[in-house]
Write a protein that holds these residues in place. Structure first.
Motif, PDB file in Angstrom:
ATOM      1  N   MET A 136       0.991  -1.277  -0.153  1.00 41.56           N
ATOM      2  CA  MET A 136       0.036   0.170   0.039  1.00 41.56           C
ATOM      3  C   MET A 136       1.016   1.273  -0.052  1.00 41.56           C
ATOM      4  SD  MET A 136      -2.786  -1.431   2.713  1.00 41.56           S
ATOM      5  CE  MET A 136      -1.463  -2.250   3.880  1.00 41.56           C
ATOM      6  N   ARG A 137       0.495   2.185  -0.739  1.00 44.12           N
ATOM      7  CA  ARG A 137       1.363   3.440  -0.959  1.00 44.12           C
ATOM      8  C   ARG A 137       0.480   4.619  -0.828  1.00 44.12           C
ATOM      9  NH1 ARG A 137       5.525   3.769  -5.786  1.00 44.12           N
ATOM     10  NH2 ARG A 137       3.774   3.602  -6.912  1.00 44.12           N
ATOM     11  N   PHE A 138       0.673   5.692  -0.129  1.00 48.43           N
ATOM     12  CA  PHE A 138       0.065   7.058   0.089  1.00 48.43           C
ATOM     13  C   PHE A 138       0.970   8.195  -0.376  1.00 48.43           C
ATOM     14  CE2 PHE A 138      -1.452  10.410   2.716  1.00 48.43           C
ATOM     15  CZ  PHE A 138      -2.691  10.688   2.169  1.00 48.43           C
ATOM     16  N   HIS A 139       0.209   8.967  -1.409  1.00 47.71           N
ATOM     17  CA  HIS A 139       0.777  10.000  -1.663  1.00 47.71           C
ATOM     18  C   HIS A 139       0.186  11.287  -0.947  1.00 47.71           C
ATOM     19  CE1 HIS A 139       3.365   8.133  -4.933  1.00 47.71           C
ATOM     20  NE2 HIS A 139       2.657   7.403  -4.440  1.00 47.71           N
ATOM     21  N   ALA A 140       0.867  12.159  -0.545  1.00 49.11           N
ATOM     22  CA  ALA A 140       0.404  13.512   0.189  1.00 49.11           C
ATOM     23  C   ALA A 140       1.051  14.579  -0.759  1.00 49.11           C
ATOM     24  CB  ALA A 140       0.324  13.567   1.475  1.00 49.11           C
ATOM     25  N   MET A 141       0.371  15.429  -1.256  1.00 54.32           N
ATOM     26  CA  MET A 141       0.874  16.701  -2.054  1.00 54.32           C
ATOM     27  C   MET A 141       0.786  17.863  -1.146  1.00 54.32           C
ATOM     28  SD  MET A 141      -0.481  15.557  -5.719  1.00 54.32           S
ATOM     29  CE  MET A 141       0.558  16.651  -6.744  1.00 54.32           C
ATOM     30  N   HIS A 142       1.774  18.549  -1.195  1.00 54.67           N
ATOM     31  CA  HIS A 142       1.716  20.027  -0.627  1.00 54.67           C
ATOM     32  C   HIS A 142       0.729  20.985  -1.293  1.00 54.67           C
ATOM     33  CE1 HIS A 142       6.076  20.206   1.546  1.00 54.67           C
ATOM     34  NE2 HIS A 142       5.651  18.809   1.448  1.00 54.67           N
ATOM     35  N   LEU A 143       0.332  21.848  -0.618  1.00 54.38           N
ATOM     36  CA  LEU A 143      -0.596  22.984  -1.422  1.00 54.38           C
ATOM     37  C   LEU A 143       0.390  23.738  -2.572  1.00 54.38           C
ATOM     38  CD1 LEU A 143      -3.186  24.440  -1.417  1.00 54.38           C
ATOM     39  CD2 LEU A 143      -2.077  26.144   0.207  1.00 54.38           C
ATOM     40  N   GLN A 144      -0.168  23.863  -3.570  1.00 54.04           N
ATOM     41  CA  GLN A 144       0.211  24.592  -4.734  1.00 54.04           C
ATOM     42  C   GLN A 144      -0.589  25.853  -4.867  1.00 54.04           C
ATOM     43  OE1 GLN A 144      -0.212  23.205  -8.801  1.00 54.04           O
ATOM     44  NE2 GLN A 144       1.555  24.236  -9.458  1.00 54.04           N
ATOM     45  N   GLU A 145       0.155  26.971  -4.926  1.00 53.57           N
ATOM     46  CA  GLU A 145      -0.492  28.300  -5.088  1.00 53.57           C
ATOM     47  C   GLU A 145       0.074  28.970  -6.228  1.00 53.57           C
ATOM     48  OE1 GLU A 145      -2.092  30.286  -1.372  1.00 53.57           O
ATOM     49  OE2 GLU A 145      -0.350  29.351  -0.870  1.00 53.57           O
ATOM     50  N   ALA A 146      -0.752  29.400  -7.307  1.00 55.54           N
ATOM     51  CA  ALA A 146       0.077  30.027  -8.279  1.00 55.54           C
ATOM     52  C   ALA A 146      -0.701  31.378  -8.797  1.00 55.54           C
ATOM     53  CB  ALA A 146      -0.273  29.117  -9.621  1.00 55.54           C
ATOM     54  N   ARG A 147       0.082  32.596  -8.916  1.00 53.07           N
ATOM     55  CA  ARG A 147      -0.446  33.722  -9.183  1.00 53.07           C
ATOM     56  C   ARG A 147       0.263  34.070 -10.657  1.00 53.07           C
ATOM     57  NH1 ARG A 147      -3.722  32.488  -6.429  1.00 53.07           N
ATOM     58  NH2 ARG A 147      -3.674  32.563  -4.410  1.00 53.07           N
ATOM     59  N   LYS A 148      -0.692  34.221 -11.756  1.00 51.87           N
ATOM     60  CA  LYS A 148      -0.251  34.617 -13.020  1.00 51.87           C
ATOM     61  C   LYS A 148       0.105  35.987 -13.245  1.00 51.87           C
ATOM     62  CE  LYS A 148      -1.465  30.354 -14.670  1.00 51.87           C
ATOM     63  NZ  LYS A 148      -0.550  29.573 -15.247  1.00 51.87           N
ATOM     64  N   ASP A 149       1.322  36.313 -13.968  1.00 47.15           N
ATOM     65  CA  ASP A 149       1.742  37.428 -14.366  1.00 47.15           C
ATOM     66  C   ASP A 149       0.948  37.942 -15.631  1.00 47.15           C
ATOM     67  OD1 ASP A 149       3.220  39.872 -14.954  1.00 47.15           O
ATOM     68  OD2 ASP A 149       5.200  38.660 -15.127  1.00 47.15           O
ATOM     69  N   PRO A 150       0.289  39.172 -15.526  1.00 50.77           N
ATOM     70  CA  PRO A 150      -0.407  39.792 -16.614  1.00 50.77           C
ATOM     71  C   PRO A 150       0.515  40.120 -17.709  1.00 50.77           C
ATOM     72  CG  PRO A 150      -1.247  40.678 -14.707  1.00 50.77           C
ATOM     73  CD  PRO A 150       0.243  39.807 -14.276  1.00 50.77           C
ATOM     74  N   ALA A 151       1.735  40.370 -17.481  1.00 46.89           N
ATOM     75  CA  ALA A 151       2.635  40.543 -18.746  1.00 46.89           C
ATOM     76  C   ALA A 151       2.999  39.611 -19.594  1.00 46.89           C
ATOM     77  CB  ALA A 151       3.885  41.227 -18.084  1.00 46.89           C
ATOM     78  N   ALA A 152       2.541  38.281 -19.026  1.00 46.70           N
ATOM     79  CA  ALA A 152       3.008  37.180 -19.680  1.00 46.70           C
ATOM     80  C   ALA A 152       2.343  36.717 -20.846  1.00 46.70           C
ATOM     81  CB  ALA A 152       2.941  35.933 -18.674  1.00 46.70           C
ATOM     82  N   PHE A 153       1.027  37.530 -20.946  1.00 47.16           N
ATOM     83  CA  PHE A 153      -0.137  37.263 -21.733  1.00 47.16           C
ATOM     84  C   PHE A 153      -0.232  38.468 -22.692  1.00 47.16           C
ATOM     85  CE2 PHE A 153      -1.035  34.927 -17.968  1.00 47.16           C
ATOM     86  CZ  PHE A 153      -1.430  33.716 -18.228  1.00 47.16           C
ATOM     87  N   SER A 154      -0.613  38.193 -23.938  1.00 44.88           N
ATOM     88  CA  SER A 154      -0.912  39.293 -24.863  1.00 44.88           C
ATOM     89  C   SER A 154      -2.409  39.389 -25.295  1.00 44.88           C
ATOM     90  CB  SER A 154       0.126  39.234 -26.057  1.00 44.88           C
ATOM     91  OG  SER A 154      -0.201  38.062 -26.879  1.00 44.88           O
ATOM     92  N   GLY A 155      -2.987  40.535 -25.362  1.00 51.00           N
ATOM     93  CA  GLY A 155      -4.345  40.623 -25.886  1.00 51.00           C
ATOM     94  C   GLY A 155      -5.310  40.257 -24.777  1.00 51.00           C
TER      95      GLY A 155
END
Length: 192
Positions: A136-155
Motif C-alpha cells: 500500500m502506498r499513500f501520496h500526500a501533496m503540498h498545497l500549490q499556489e499560483a499567481r499569473k503575471d499579466p505581462a506574460a499574456f498578450s491581448g
C-alpha cells in the motif's frame, strides 16, 4: 502524430495534432543497502531526474521550463519469520514544476510518499516456489499556489488559471502480487 476531422452540423474542423503519450525524464539513481542484523535491512537512495528537458502532452516546452530534481527514498525490511517479511518506506519527491506565472497550468507540488508492505513465502505450504506480496502506498501533496503575471499574456487573457489557482491532492495505491518460481525450489534460507 496525425490529423483529425471534426464535424458538428455545418461546422467542420480539420487540424493536425502531435501528442507525447509518455512523459518520463532521464534518471540516474544511486542507492545503498545495509543489513545490520540478518533479520533487518535498511536502504537509502537518491534519484536525479532530468525534467529540464521535459515536454507537455502537446510536445511543447512548458513556460516556464521544468527543473531537474532529486528524489530521496528510504526503506526498511524486517524478516519476522523465515516465511514472513514486513516493509516500510518513505520518499520525498520534489516537484519539477516552477512557480506557475505564465501560460501553462501545470498542477504539481512536492509530495510525501509512505509505503507499507507484507510478503509471505508460500513454498512450505505449496511445495514449490511461490510468494504473495501486498503493498500500500499513500501520496500526500503540498498545497500549490499560483499567481499569473499579466505581462506574460498578450491581448485578451482567456487562460483558465488566470489570475491564479491553488491545488492540492493525495492518492493511494494498493497492489497484490503472486510470484511463482521456475526451476529448482529456492527457500528463504537459500536466498542470498
Amino acid at each position: 502524430n496525425g490529423s483529425f476531422d471534426i464535424r458538428a452540423g455545418s461546422i467542420r474542423v480539420i487540424d493536425e495534432y502531435h501528442f507525447a503519450s509518455l512523459i518520463a525524464p532521464m534518471e540516474f539513481a544511486l542507492g545503498v543497502a545495509v543489513t545490520p542484523i540478518p533479520e533487518l535491512s535498511l536502504s537509502l537512495d537518491a534519484t536525479w531526474a532530468r525534467w529540464s528537458e521535459g515536454r507537455t502532452i502537446h510536445d511543447e516546452a512548458p513556460d516556464p521550463g521544468l527543473n531537474d530534481v532529486v528524489d530521496l527514498r528510504a526503506g526498511v525490511e524486517w524478516i519476522a519469520h523465515r516465511a514472513f517479511r514486513a516493509r516500510l518506506g518513505y520518499a520525498f519527491l520534489p516537484t519539477p514544476v516552477p512557480e506557475q506565472t505564465g501560460f501553462h497550468n501545470l498542477l504539481d507540488s512536492h509530495r510525501h510518499e509512505i509505503a507499507f508492505g507484507l510478503g509471505v513465502d508460500l513454498e512450505p505450504l505449496t511445495g514449490f516456489a511461490m510468494r504473495i506480496d501486498l503493498a500500500m502506498r499513500f501520496h500526500a501533496m503540498h498545497l500549490q499556489e499560483a499567481r499569473k503575471d499579466p505581462a506574460a499574456f498578450s491581448g485578451v487573457i482567456d487562460n483558465l488559471g488566470y489570475p491564479g489557482f491553488t491545488s492540492r491532492g493525495s492518492f493511494e495505491q494498493v497492489s497484490l502480487s503472486l510470484t511463482f518460481g521456475l526451476g529448482d525450489p529456492v527457500t528463504v534460507e537459500d536466498a542470498p
